[in-house]
Structures are given as structure tokens and as C-alpha cells.
Scaffold this motif. Structure first.
Motif, mmCIF file in Angstrom:
data_model
loop_
_atom_site.group_PDB
_atom_site.id
_atom_site.type_symbol
_atom_site.label_atom_id
_atom_site.label_comp_id
_atom_site.label_asym_id
_atom_site.label_seq_id
_atom_site.Cartn_x
_atom_site.Cartn_y
_atom_site.Cartn_z
ATOM 1 N N ARG A 46 -74.813 19.435 39.444
ATOM 2 C CA ARG A 46 -73.456 19.480 38.878
ATOM 3 C C ARG A 46 -72.980 20.927 38.806
ATOM 4 O O ARG A 46 -73.763 21.869 38.893
ATOM 5 C CB ARG A 46 -73.426 18.850 37.477
ATOM 6 C CG ARG A 46 -74.246 19.577 36.427
ATOM 7 C CD ARG A 46 -74.033 18.988 35.035
ATOM 8 N NE ARG A 46 -74.790 19.711 34.022
ATOM 9 C CZ ARG A 46 -76.004 19.391 33.610
ATOM 10 N NH1 ARG A 46 -76.614 18.320 34.134
ATOM 11 N NH2 ARG A 46 -76.612 20.111 32.684
ATOM 12 N N LYS A 47 -71.669 21.064 38.636
ATOM 13 C CA LYS A 47 -71.100 22.396 38.451
ATOM 14 C C LYS A 47 -71.351 22.868 37.019
ATOM 15 O O LYS A 47 -71.253 22.089 36.074
ATOM 16 C CB LYS A 47 -69.595 22.382 38.725
ATOM 17 C CG LYS A 47 -69.228 22.220 40.186
ATOM 18 C CD LYS A 47 -67.717 22.302 40.355
ATOM 19 C CE LYS A 47 -67.315 22.154 41.817
ATOM 20 N NZ LYS A 47 -65.846 22.232 41.981
ATOM 21 N N HIS A 57 -72.137 25.243 41.569
ATOM 22 C CA HIS A 57 -72.840 23.972 41.663
ATOM 23 C C HIS A 57 -74.333 24.261 41.755
ATOM 24 O O HIS A 57 -74.813 24.838 42.732
ATOM 25 C CB HIS A 57 -72.389 23.180 42.890
ATOM 26 C CG HIS A 57 -73.027 21.825 42.984
ATOM 27 N ND1 HIS A 57 -74.278 21.621 43.542
ATOM 28 C CD2 HIS A 57 -72.601 20.600 42.585
ATOM 29 C CE1 HIS A 57 -74.590 20.340 43.482
ATOM 30 N NE2 HIS A 57 -73.586 19.701 42.916
ATOM 31 N N ASP A 85 -66.937 27.611 42.501
ATOM 32 C CA ASP A 85 -68.038 27.352 43.437
ATOM 33 C C ASP A 85 -67.692 27.801 44.856
ATOM 34 O O ASP A 85 -67.995 27.113 45.819
ATOM 35 C CB ASP A 85 -68.415 25.862 43.415
ATOM 36 C CG ASP A 85 -69.765 25.593 44.078
ATOM 37 O OD1 ASP A 85 -70.665 26.438 43.968
ATOM 38 O OD2 ASP A 85 -69.901 24.529 44.710
#
Length: 486
Positions: free
Chosen positions: A21-22, A15, A368
């Protein structure tokens, strides 16, 4: 045995705080990662928020290396700063004496938490020349300006992309942390790069007069000198996103003309019983404060048990829950340790269990660094080990041993389950309260004497007294063992 390097390197998803955002991580150099983390300002003992940053990036680096990445991990130390100067004056000691003492304390705390040392730990005072060089470049490129008196400021309006990390519009920006609003500024949002020396402060000669660096320029110089103008990942606590990291981008890209960082990772805040930790609120805890009550591994588990980006609520009950969870792991490790077997042929069924566990653990961490999910996988493996330990024959039960080694291997990536199970389960009572190990052994001996005399009422009473004191007795073929209760 299958290792934790089974997943392909390209599967890592992070992330990015800048894009919110990822993103699939793409290294600048195949198989290599340059990681810079903003470290501590060393004027006091590290607090539990520092512990979260230390532990989070430690398990990230451990996992990445286990996956086959070649990671260069740099975490700086700020050893010149307004707070450092003020504390040294309060203590009537030299700045070097103060910073050396707290650097040693920081390393000791990190070691006890099971954190490996970074590859490099640059000190701000070692990079004064590099900071001055970067400031000179910024002035030449019209990104900075000197004012009468010797201060130098960064001109925020000269960098159109300023605010992209924090998502703040330039017109809404206020002067950042650690910056005094000064009438010499062209814009209230401009921030200091070089401070003119005040009487009796540490200072260095510069093209703008005697002075010392501002806080933000330190990390731009140290990161680019150690990792290059453009590197892969920059991390730190969530409180640094603005203004510190925003200012780093402006300084670094303004000076080099290159993209500074590809991916920004920020660790979430630590709250205490739902409130932000603060000395003024009386809910401020150093790592050492907490270690007086809970084992370092319990603190580490407490941190690992929450996703690094999520807020983390610190409380006694949360740490007790962490201790309970760790105890369940260690009870399983203790049970398998009692299996005395020299040679084991792993059954195909359990080879599949190991393979499946490895795949799911890696998938969680590659997403993540989803440590709560990774721990859930380890708990499932532990339940399978306990099931195997209950099987009828010794040959069947010995299959628990390779499963247990696999559990230790994966937990080790998180920096967990490295203790001797008996030592952990019989650790001294929290906060120095309760019975000592010696007192417990004396009670167990008295219970054995009572049982031998067939005084079962007294034996039962001793068991109950120990249980009331938080000590659980476990009678087995090899005699009576004990552990601290959950």
C-alpha cells in the motif's frame, strides 16, 4: 523564478512493496534518505530492463534532491557470480577483464541515457570480509549452518518472518533462484550463504574452507556497510522481490536484530510486444541494440512515460510514439528560441501559471513518482506556451520565454529536454536509414534555386520528396528550416 523545492518534505507518499500500500514516507533522519538499489551482474551488456531500473531510480533521486532531500544513493555491482565465471571461461579471459569491460559498458550506457552516477557503486569482491563476518554472526545466532564440504546455508525456519515481503507462506516456499537443491540442506527452502570452491574458480579463505559468497549475502553486506543496519529505501527490479530481497531481509535482520529497510520499491517488468523479454524467445534487446535505432533520450522518455511499478511494453511503435512526444516538446522549444529578447518582465498571469504548474508537477511526483501525470502537466504547460507564441505583439509573445525555462527546469528533473532543439529535431535518421543532414541541406538548396527560377512545380516536388523521406520543411522569415518527421 519559483523552484521545484516548494512542496514540504513530508508530502512524499511511496508504495511499499512489503505492505502493498501507499504510505507517507517518514525518514529515519529528518531531511535525509538512504537509498540502496540492487545493480547489475556484469557479465554482458545491459538490457532494456536494466535501463528501466537505471532511469527510474535516477529520476526519483533527481526529484527528491530538487525537493530538498539529502539523498545518499548506493547501487551495487555484482562482480563475482556463476554467470560471470561461466562467461569468462567461454571467452577464455580473466574474470577481472570481463567485469571491468562490462562495468565500463554499463556506465557508458547509463551516461548516454542521462543517468547520474550513484554516490557509491560498491563491488561485491570488495566486501568479502564483511560477508564472512555476517555469515559468522548468523551461525552464532543459529540462523545458519555449515555442512561437510564447506557450504554454509541460511536456515529459513529460524526466521519466523520469512516470506513477509513476497507474501509466501513458509510451507509453500521452494528453493530460490541460483540455488541448487542439495541433500545437505535441512530444508529445501534454505539458501546458500557461502559456496565451497570448485576447481579453477575464484575463491577466498574462510572459516569454512576455501570458497566464495552466495549471491544474496552480497547485498546484505554492501547495503548495511554503506547505509547502516537500518535504512530508508531499498529498490530494484520486480524480479528481485523473491527470493533475493526476501533473503536479504532474513540475512540482515537475523544478523543485526534490527529492522533492515523501511520502504521497498520495485520497478515493473518490461515485456516485448506483450511477452516477457527472453533470449530463448528471441525478443531480448540490449540498451545498445535499441540505441542503434533510437536516440537515448527517446528511450528515456519511453521509460519515464510509464509509472515505474506498471508493466512496460517494449515495441518499435511505442518508441516511435515516445519520439513523437519528445518532438512536440522540442518544436516548442525551437520556436521560443527564435525570440531574441534580453530583458523580460514576467506578467502576473504567467507567474500564476508557473506556480500552478509547479504545484501540480510536485504533487504528481510526490504521489509515488507518478511520471505519467507529471508529463501531462508538462504537456499542458507546452500548450500554454504555444498559445502565447501565437499572440499578436512581440511583448506578449516574449512571455513564452520564462514559461519555456520553467518547462526545461521541470523536465530536467525527469532527465529530459536537455538537448539543443535543432540538434534533436535534425538528429540522424533512425537505424541509419533515410537521408543524412548533408543530403537534406543539398535538397533544400536545390529547392531554393528552383524557387528563385520560379520553377514552383520543381520546388513543390522537392518538398514532397523530402516529406516522403520523413523530412518536414518549415518556411519562415529567416529562411527554410527542417526537422525529422514524426
Amino acid at each position: 523564478m519559483t523552484t521545484a523545492t516548494a512542496q514540504p518534505l513530508t508530502s512524499l507518499v511511496l508504495h511499499n512493496s512489503e505492505t502493498r500500500r501507499k504510505e507517507v514516507f517518514v525518514p529515519r533522519v529528518s531531511g535525509e534518505i538512504g537509498l540502496y538499489v540492487c545493480g547489475m551482474t556484469v557479465y554482458d551488456y545491459c538490457h532494456i530492463g536494466h535501463a528501466r531500473v537505471m532511469v527510474s531510480f535516477d529520476y526519483m533521486v533527481r526529484f527528491l534532491r530538487a525537493q530538498g532531500w539529502r539523498v545518499k544513493y548506493v547501487r551495487n555491482i555484482t562482480d563475482i557470480d556463476d554467470k560471470i565465471i561461466a562467461r569468462a571461461n567461454e571467452n577464455n579471459e580473466s574474470i577481472q577483464s570481463l567485469t571491468t569491460r562490462f562495468i565500463d559498458a554499463m556506465n557508458e550506457d547509463a551516461d548516454r541515457l542521462g543517468c547520474a552516477r550513484p554516490d557509491q557503486s560498491p563491488l561485491a569482491t570488495e566486501y568479502i570480509d564483511e560477508m564472512q563476518g555476517m555469515i559468522s554472526t548468523l551461525i552464532k545466532k543459529d540462523h545458519a549452518y555449515a555442512v561437510e564440504g564447506g557450504d554454509v546455508y541460511y536456515a529459513v525456519n529460524s526466521f519466523p518472518r520469512y516470506g513477509r515481503l513476497s507474501g509466501r507462506a513458509q510451507e509453500d516456499l521452494q528453493a530460490g533462484a541460483r540455488v541448487d537443491v542439495d541433500s545437505d540442506k535441512k530444508n529445501p527452502a534454505d539458501f546458500v550463504l557461502w559456496k565451497a570452491a570448485k576447481p579453477h574458480e575464484p575463491s577466498w579463505q574462510s572459516p569454512w574452507g576455501i570458497g566464495r559468497p552466495g549471491w544474496h549475502i552480497e547485498c546484505s553486506a554492501m547495503s548495511t556497510c554503506n547505509l547502516g543496519n537500518h535504512f530508508d529505501i531499498h529498490g530494484g527490479g520486480g524480479d528481485l522481490l523473491f527470493p533475493h530481497h526476501e533473503n536479504e531481509i532474513a540475512q540482515s535482520e537475523g544478523a543485526t536484530g534490527e529492522t533492515y529497510v523501511n520502504t521497498w520499491l520495485h520497478v515493473g517488468f518490461v515485456n516485448v510486444d506483450g511477452e516477457k523479454m527472453s533470449k530463448s524467445l528471441g525478443n531480448f534487446f540490449t540498451i545498445r541494440d535499441v540505441m542503434r535505432q533510437f536516440a537515448p533520450e527517446v528511450i528515456r522518455y519511453f521509460i519515464v512515460g510509464s509509472h515505474y511499478r506498471s508493466p512496460l511494453n517494449f515495441s518499435d511503435s511505442a518508441l516511435k510514439d515516445a519520439k513523437q512526444a519528445l518532438s512536440r516538446f522540442y518544436q516548442t522549444l525551437k520556436a521560443t528560441k527564435e525570440l531574441h529578447v534580453t530583458e523580460i518582465k514576467l506578467h502576473e498571469t504567467y507567474e500564476k501559471v508557473i506556480g500552478n504548474t509547479l504545484e501540480r508537477f510536485n504533487a504528481a511526483m510526490n504521489d509515488d513518482f507518478n511520471t505519467p501525470e507529471a508529463l501531462a502537466v508538462l504537456f499542458e504547460l507546452t500548450r500554454e506556451i504555444n498559445r502565447v507564441l501565437r499572440l499578436e505583439t512581440i511583448e506578449e509573445r516574449t512571455q513564452a520565454l520564462p514559461l519555456t525555462q520553467h518547462l526545461r527546469d521541470l523536465a530536467g528533473i525527469l532527465g529530459l529536454l536537455n538537448s539543443n532543439p535543432v540538434d534533436f529535431l535534425q538528429g540522424e535518421a533512425d537505424a541509419g536509414q533515410g537521408l543524412t543532414s548533408e543530403q537534406i541541406e543539398q535538397q533544400i538548396e536545390a529547392r531554393q534555386v528552383a524557387k528563385a527560377a520560379r520553377d514552383f512545380a520543381k520546388a513543390d516536388q522537392i518538398r514532397k520528396e523530402l516529406l516522403d523521406a520523413g523530412v518536414v520543411l518549415e518556411d519562415g522569415k529567416g529562411g527554410t528550416t527542417w526537422r525529422r518527421g514524426e
